[in-house]
Design an enzyme around this catalytic site. Structure first.
Site, short mmCIF file in Angstrom:
data_model
loop_
_atom_site.label_atom_id
_atom_site.label_comp_id
_atom_site.label_asym_id
_atom_site.label_seq_id
_atom_site.Cartn_x
_atom_site.Cartn_y
_atom_site.Cartn_z
N HIS A 22 0.88 -1.18 0.00
CA HIS A 22 0.00 0.00 0.00
C HIS A 22 0.92 1.22 0.00
O HIS A 22 1.70 1.42 0.94
CB HIS A 22 -0.93 -0.02 1.21
CG HIS A 22 -1.91 -1.17 1.17
ND1 HIS A 22 -2.18 -1.95 2.26
CD2 HIS A 22 -2.65 -1.65 0.13
CE1 HIS A 22 -3.07 -2.87 1.91
NE2 HIS A 22 -3.37 -2.71 0.63
N GLU A 25 1.56 3.65 3.08
CA GLU A 25 1.93 3.09 4.40
C GLU A 25 3.45 3.17 4.49
O GLU A 25 4.17 2.29 4.00
CB GLU A 25 1.35 1.69 4.55
CG GLU A 25 -0.18 1.74 4.47
CD GLU A 25 -0.87 0.38 4.60
OE1 GLU A 25 -0.21 -0.61 4.95
OE2 GLU A 25 -2.09 0.34 4.36
N HIS A 125 3.08 -3.42 6.72
CA HIS A 125 1.90 -2.56 6.62
C HIS A 125 1.80 -1.63 7.82
O HIS A 125 2.33 -1.91 8.89
CB HIS A 125 0.63 -3.41 6.54
CG HIS A 125 0.48 -4.12 5.24
ND1 HIS A 125 -0.23 -3.60 4.18
CD2 HIS A 125 0.97 -5.32 4.82
CE1 HIS A 125 -0.18 -4.44 3.16
NE2 HIS A 125 0.55 -5.49 3.52
N GLU A 184 1.80 -5.75 10.70
CA GLU A 184 0.92 -4.56 10.68
C GLU A 184 1.25 -3.72 11.91
O GLU A 184 1.23 -4.25 13.03
CB GLU A 184 -0.52 -5.08 10.75
CG GLU A 184 -1.61 -4.06 10.61
CD GLU A 184 -1.88 -3.68 9.16
OE1 GLU A 184 -1.69 -2.49 8.85
OE2 GLU A 184 -2.29 -4.55 8.36
#
EC number: 3.5.1.114
Lengths: 324, 324
Positions: A22, A25, A125, A184
């Site tokens: 992404h 990010e 992420h 994450e």
């Protein structure tokens, strides 16, 4: 020692660390850029000392176009493109950029589900939710991932370790490797790099690679139980029936309380006119991805999980060997 | 009482509350949508009790296309389009959407600098920086704005009140009114609505409108001094000389310390390889907009201000009257 208490697995020769799947990010974007500067650096040191076949660490910037625009994606969410159907289906007309890129990445790191795939994919992420350092995988019986999770759990650098299990076909980049998970970290606004979050991710990646080196050098790892969170359902924001605009925000009592139990009748939302809406479920569940920016468009205000302790006899090996 | 201690100003008949000037700053978007539902609600109550000519509150969603895409802007930053040159210049070829929209807003709320303009524009913004509730204006001798600032400063709902002064021509939407300011609230990720931030903005707007009603009803306001922050300079992130990619994040000791003094040799950045870079200025200054998401593309990691107390004799009226 009983034979069935021992699991033998081949060494992990090729590990991929991916950032920018992404494009907004930023911790993963900057960490992978930094790792790319260090051709043969700290990350591979342990392995070199053993004078074995060196561990190959592939550093991948997954979505360069989205990174350049500092957006999650250009045409479609890259991290939903790694199903067999999307990777192998016929295409016609204008193909979304991310679909082309997913096939490039599958050729580079996969092919998914085949013997030529890299041994481990760690995909980096960020989230705007207060999830700390959270690991997300699709299986609760992948022993490599479980042992890495446990190793990180005892690291002083990490805040939380969590583990999401789903029965659906995995659609994310980390599913291309023989083993894989998403790392994450939050809270961090998309399009922003916070130094503490970057440092936590860097430490997480370093510890993950340390574990791989320990494993490859023949270290024995004893089994223990692991707490996992299994996703049960998503909850959308309250919306206006005509316009579909959202009419409430996550309640202040729930905001930032990812992985803390949510009980029936606990506050869930606060409407923009000031009313409190409560959780109407029948059982306590564990919310996560609370108020994640990218999930507004997906109709997800938060997800709810059941917590359970994975029994070591069933799922984690008592002792994990590698085959030399 | 000396004559020169009294300032008389006309009543404020038309006030504009604008949200969504940046389409991904969601507190203002949702607040203005909520206000639009209430045709004649709480916000205008005080004025009605006085049975005077009612206060007209225009509620404006400034950039609907950017809101729809949840982006700061579609073609160019709308909040930089309100100079006389941009509003009145000739256009040719493909005109950016925001330039067209700025002219529509100028027709609706202005024309800028003319007698037909609304009396006051309050433009609602969010920032990823930890600036609390901050008011930004272009003049330190606008007595309406100064008195609103002081009124909000004593409200229990607000965290900070600050005031930025610049000598450049104002380019922002709030400059279209006879008086105007931006109400900036953070920290909040762009594309996210946090309930506490929404509530603080709602209270801020309510208190602003309360003050306008007090003023219109003939209340006397005594003068006092006001602390203002005058922008001195911007500081960019350290960058790679070839790629222009940033090579450091704001240092953890500085992150979130907006409006706290930064002294020479204090930590400023932490590079992605772990090195601390220090502030090399000659005097303590006050940082703000620290690590604001939207300013990465503008080359601004933080701005630095000088703090000064505006002397009430010079700039704030001892007593502020309105002309009936």
């Amino acid at each position: 020692m009983e034979v069935d208490e021992v699991v033998c697995l081949p060494r992990l020769s090729r590990v991929a660390v991916c950032g920018g799947t992404h494009g907004n990010e930023l911790s993963g974007v900057y960490l992978v850029r930094e790792l790319l500067k260090v051709k043969k650096g700290v990350m591979e040191k342990e392995e070199e000392q053993e004078e074995e076949e060196p561990l190959s660490v592939l550093k991948v910037l997954s979505n360069p176009r989205a990174m350049q625009q500092c957006r999650r994606y250009v045409d479609t969410d890259l991290n939903r493109c790694f199903t067999h159907a999307t990777l192998n289906g016929l295409t016609s007309g204008t193909v979304p950029y991310e679909m082309i890129r997913s096939r490039e990445l599958n050729a580079m790191l996969g092919p998914k589900g085949r013997s030529g795939a890299v041994d481990l994919v760690c995909d980096l992420h960020n989230t705007t939710a207060n999830m700390g350092l959270c690991l997300i995988a699709y299986s609760d019986c992948d022993w490599i991932c479980l042992h890495i999770f446990r190793h990180l759990q005892y690291s002083p650098f990490t805040l939380y370790i969590h583990f999401e299990v789903s029965n659906k076909e995995s659609y994310s980049l980390d599913s291309v490797g023989k083993h894989g998970f998403a790392m994450e970290i939050g809270p961090q606004p998309h399009g922003v790099a916070r130094s503490t979050v970057y440092t936590a991710m860097k430490a997480g990646v370093q510890h993950m690679l340390d574990w791989v080196c320990f494993f490859n050098s023949g270290t024995l790892f004893e089994g223990e139980s692991v707490d996992v969170f299994t996703m049960i359902k998503h909850i959308d924001y309250p919306r206006d029936s005509e316009t579909r605009n959202i009419t409430a925000a996550v309640h202040p009592h729930l905001q930032d309380r990812d992985f803390c139990p949510l009980h029936p009748e606990d506050p869930l939302f606060q409407t923009f006119s000031g009313e409190t809406l409560r959780y109407k479920g029948n059982e306590p569940l564990y919310p996560f991805f609370i108020n994640e920016c990218a999930y507004y468009e997906k109709g997800i205000a938060l997800s709810l999980a059941r917590k359970r302790r994975v029994n070591s006899q069933l799922t984690t090996p008592a002792i994990l060997f590698r085959i030399c």
